[in-house]
Design an enzyme around this catalytic site. Structure first.
Site, short mmCIF file in Angstrom:
data_model
loop_
_atom_site.label_atom_id
_atom_site.label_comp_id
_atom_site.label_asym_id
_atom_site.label_seq_id
_atom_site.Cartn_x
_atom_site.Cartn_y
_atom_site.Cartn_z
CB THR A 61 -0.92 0.00 1.24
OG1 THR A 61 -1.84 -1.07 1.11
CG2 THR A 61 -1.70 1.30 1.37
CB SER A 94 2.75 -7.92 0.90
OG SER A 94 1.61 -7.97 1.70
CB THR A 147 0.32 -4.20 6.24
OG1 THR A 147 -0.92 -4.16 5.54
CG2 THR A 147 0.89 -2.80 6.37
CG ASP A 148 -2.62 -7.58 3.07
OD1 ASP A 148 -3.00 -6.91 4.06
OD2 ASP A 148 -3.14 -7.49 1.95
N1 ASP Z 1 -2.62 -5.46 0.18
C1 ASP Z 1 -1.59 -4.58 0.69
C2 ASP Z 1 -0.30 -5.37 0.74
O1 ASP Z 1 -0.08 -6.12 1.64
C3 ASP Z 1 -1.97 -4.08 2.03
C4 ASP Z 1 -0.97 -3.12 2.67
O2 ASP Z 1 0.14 -2.92 2.25
O3 ASP Z 1 -1.35 -2.53 3.72
O4 ASP Z 1 0.50 -5.23 -0.15
#
Ligand code: ASP
Length: 338
Positions: free
Chosen positions: A12, A54, A85-86
């Site tokens: 993100t 991710s 974050t995932d």
């Molecule tokens: N879908 C995103 C990822 O993990 C979510 C994030 O980065 O917060 O790449």
């Protein structure tokens, strides 16, 4: 003058909204811009390693990243990695296991909102990551919101909260408040030194995570074996219990163990630990050859099993690896009252 390397991988923090939804598009130069003017005693160098959501980051990407970190550590004083974050907790565990005797800081961060969005947490998170590196927190950590967490203890517990990660069964390495970053002593006790670092990046991705629900059928274990899985992590109830009345899951675990496929048991509870000797339903698992994951997070146990199977296919050796603490993943601190 300290030289800090920023490796970007997507997520993100690097995303823009396009026709198909949010997708990573910003590279290292833009993210260096997000961090903005930093301290006069620090040189920041950026490099885009990949640009993925991710959820697309998988074991081969952990290897790529670990190799890049390993080759870069000689020429910098620490590394910040921006990441979605995932699956950040999985990557953090993988790097922590692959980079043995890591005596420097490798800090992962990301954000809940894209860095260009109003009110984004990107710059703040990159700053806490930088403070963690400059503060000498050794090993692989996740710096996010108001906490720096040992990489093998981080779990994403919120899709929206700016404190997206929690430190499970371990105290955080550092906390951020208006006084700045307070680093706890256990975070800087050197776990290695730059001269003795080794890269152990073998990994076997054929590990299945099975979350038990009331009524899960034992045939699932045979199916996993037939599919070629080499290891299974069972997320059991409470302190490591599964049913055997009517549908005997312990017998299913035994069939895997007898076929040389290690089964590690962790808990569906976020906090606390597995104790397979406590209940009859757990003891049956022990007798069936299951390996207790103690207070490990599910993420860390899955990655550790992949990493162990990257080294050996011998079930007894895998069990030995699980009784060794490599990166602060194995111990247990009751943080319920902290
Ligand atoms: N879908 C995103 C990822 O993990 C979510 C994030 O980065 O917060 O790449």
């Amino acid at each position: 003058m300290k030289r800090i390397l920023l490796l970007t991988t997507g997520g993100t923090i690097a995303s823009r909204r396009g026709r198909g939804g949010l997708a990573p598009s910003l590279g290292a130069e833009s993210l260096l811009g997000v961090l903005g003017v930093c301290r006069p005693d620090v040189t920041l160098v950026g490099e885009s390693v990949m640009n993925l959501d991710s959820s697309n980051i998988q074991p081969e990407h952990w290897q790529l990243l670990a190799r890049r970190i390993y080759s870069a550590l000689d020429s910098c004083d620490g590394i910040i990695i921006t990441h979605g974050t995932d699956t950040m907790a999985y990557t953090a565990s993988a790097l922590a296991f692959m980079l043995r005797n890591l005596g420097q800081s490798v800090v992962l961060t990301g954000s809940q909102l894209p860095s260009e969005a109003p009110g984004s947490d990107a710059a703040r998170n990159m700053h806490i990551a930088l403070e963690a590196v400059l503060g000498g927190i050794t090993g692989v950590t996740v710096a996010f919101g108001s906490r720096v967490i040992n990489g093998t203890r981080a779990v994403k517990t919120s899709t929206a909260n700016f404190d997206a990660f929690e430190s499970i069964n371990a105290r955080p390495m550092a906390v951020l408040n208006s006084d700045g970053l307070s680093i706890f002593e256990h975070a800087v006790s050197n776990r290695g030194n730059a001269a003795s670092i080794t890269l152990e990046d073998g990994i076997c991705g054929d590990v299945f995570l099975l979350k038990i629900v009331p009524g899960t059928r034992p045939e699932i274990f045979r199916a996993l074996m037939d599919m070629g899985y080499r290891g299974v992590v069972v997320e059991a109830f409470g302190s490591g219990c599964v049913h055997y009345e009517g549908r005997d899951l312990a017998a299913g675990v035994r069939s895997l163990s007898e076929a040389g496929i290690p089964v590690v048991v962790v808990s569906q509870c976020l906090r606390g630990r597995v104790n397979l000797s406590a209940y009859e339903t757990g003891i049956r698992l022990l007798d069936a050859g299951a390996i207790g994951g103690n207070g490990m997070t599910t993420e860390s146990a899955v990655v550790k099993l992949m990493w162990a199977l990257g080294k050996t296919r011998d079930r007894a050796e895998v069990s030995e690896i699980f009784s060794t603490d490599y990166a602060g993943e194995a111990g247990f601190v009751n943080t319920d009252s902290i």
